[in-house]
Write a protein that holds these residues in place. Structure first.
Motif, mmCIF file in Angstrom:
data_model
loop_
_atom_site.group_PDB
_atom_site.id
_atom_site.type_symbol
_atom_site.label_atom_id
_atom_site.label_comp_id
_atom_site.label_asym_id
_atom_site.label_seq_id
_atom_site.Cartn_x
_atom_site.Cartn_y
_atom_site.Cartn_z
ATOM 1 N N LYS A 13 0.819 -1.218 0.000
ATOM 2 C CA LYS A 13 0.000 0.000 0.000
ATOM 3 C C LYS A 13 0.847 1.259 0.000
ATOM 4 N N GLY A 14 2.034 1.189 0.558
ATOM 5 C CA GLY A 14 2.916 2.343 0.659
ATOM 6 C C GLY A 14 3.745 2.597 -0.587
ATOM 7 N N LEU A 15 3.684 1.715 -1.571
ATOM 8 C CA LEU A 15 4.481 1.879 -2.787
ATOM 9 C C LEU A 15 3.860 2.910 -3.725
ATOM 10 N N THR A 16 4.718 3.536 -4.502
ATOM 11 C CA THR A 16 4.226 4.430 -5.555
ATOM 12 C C THR A 16 3.808 3.571 -6.747
ATOM 13 N N VAL A 17 3.171 4.179 -7.705
ATOM 14 C CA VAL A 17 2.735 3.449 -8.895
ATOM 15 C C VAL A 17 3.939 2.886 -9.641
ATOM 16 N N LEU A 18 4.994 3.651 -9.744
ATOM 17 C CA LEU A 18 6.204 3.207 -10.426
ATOM 18 C C LEU A 18 6.823 2.013 -9.693
ATOM 19 N N GLU A 19 6.891 2.111 -8.373
ATOM 20 C CA GLU A 19 7.451 1.008 -7.584
ATOM 21 C C GLU A 19 6.579 -0.240 -7.704
ATOM 22 N N LEU A 20 5.277 -0.056 -7.723
ATOM 23 C CA LEU A 20 4.364 -1.185 -7.857
ATOM 24 C C LEU A 20 4.533 -1.850 -9.228
ATOM 25 N N SER A 21 4.718 -1.042 -10.258
ATOM 26 C CA SER A 21 4.948 -1.577 -11.602
ATOM 27 C C SER A 21 6.233 -2.402 -11.632
ATOM 28 N N GLU A 22 7.283 -1.878 -11.000
ATOM 29 C CA GLU A 22 8.549 -2.608 -10.932
ATOM 30 C C GLU A 22 8.374 -3.928 -10.181
ATOM 31 N N LEU A 23 7.599 -3.914 -9.114
ATOM 32 C CA LEU A 23 7.346 -5.128 -8.337
ATOM 33 C C LEU A 23 6.634 -6.180 -9.191
ATOM 34 N N VAL A 24 5.632 -5.750 -9.930
ATOM 35 C CA VAL A 24 4.882 -6.679 -10.783
ATOM 36 C C VAL A 24 5.813 -7.309 -11.813
ATOM 37 N N HIS A 25 6.648 -6.491 -12.460
ATOM 38 C CA HIS A 25 7.572 -7.017 -13.468
ATOM 39 C C HIS A 25 8.581 -7.977 -12.838
ATOM 40 N N ALA A 26 9.073 -7.651 -11.665
ATOM 41 C CA ALA A 26 10.029 -8.522 -10.977
ATOM 42 C C ALA A 26 9.385 -9.860 -10.608
#
Length: 123
Positions: A13-26
């Motif tokens: 919940k604390g991640l930014t949209v960019l960080e969340l996108s990176e997490l999904v790709h990882a």
């Protein structure tokens, strides 16, 4: 839900949209999966819940050439067009003859036109 999962959710919940996108790709790369494939069944399940269509357009898509005059007469009678306009509508298929009709009215019009050799679709 376990404390570990709850803690992860709070962290996400604390991640930014960019960080969340990176997490999904990882996660996709790490586990060899696709997030899009997981989301597709959910979208497909929602589709049947869509409202049934209540308004239909009657579209002339073709006609039997031997029955052209009968089709023109029928189109003229149904639409109230003049002879020249009805002829043009028949010759320039596909043509929308009527819009926003109830299902029953549209089906009746389709049946009437098909009886004289027209090919009709309801959209």
């Amino acid at each position: 839900m376990s404390e570990k999962v709850t803690a992860m959710i709070e962290e996400i919940k604390g991640l930014t949209v960019l960080e969340l996108s990176e997490l999904v790709h990882a996660l996709e790369e790490e586990f060899g999966v696709s997030a899009a494939a997981m989301a597709a069944p959910a979208a497909g399940a929602a589709a049947p819940a869509a409202e049934e269509k209540t308004e239909f357009d009657v579209v002339l898509v073709g006609f039997d050439a031997a029955q052209k005059i009968k089709v023109i007469k029928s189109v003229r009678e149904i639409t109230g067009l003049g002879l020249a306009e009805a002829k043009k509508a028949v010759e320039e298929t596909p043509t929308t003859l009527k819009e926003a009709l109830s299902k029953d009215d549209a089906e009746n019009m389709k049946k009437e036109l098909e009886e004289v050799g027209a090919k009709v679709e309801l959209k």
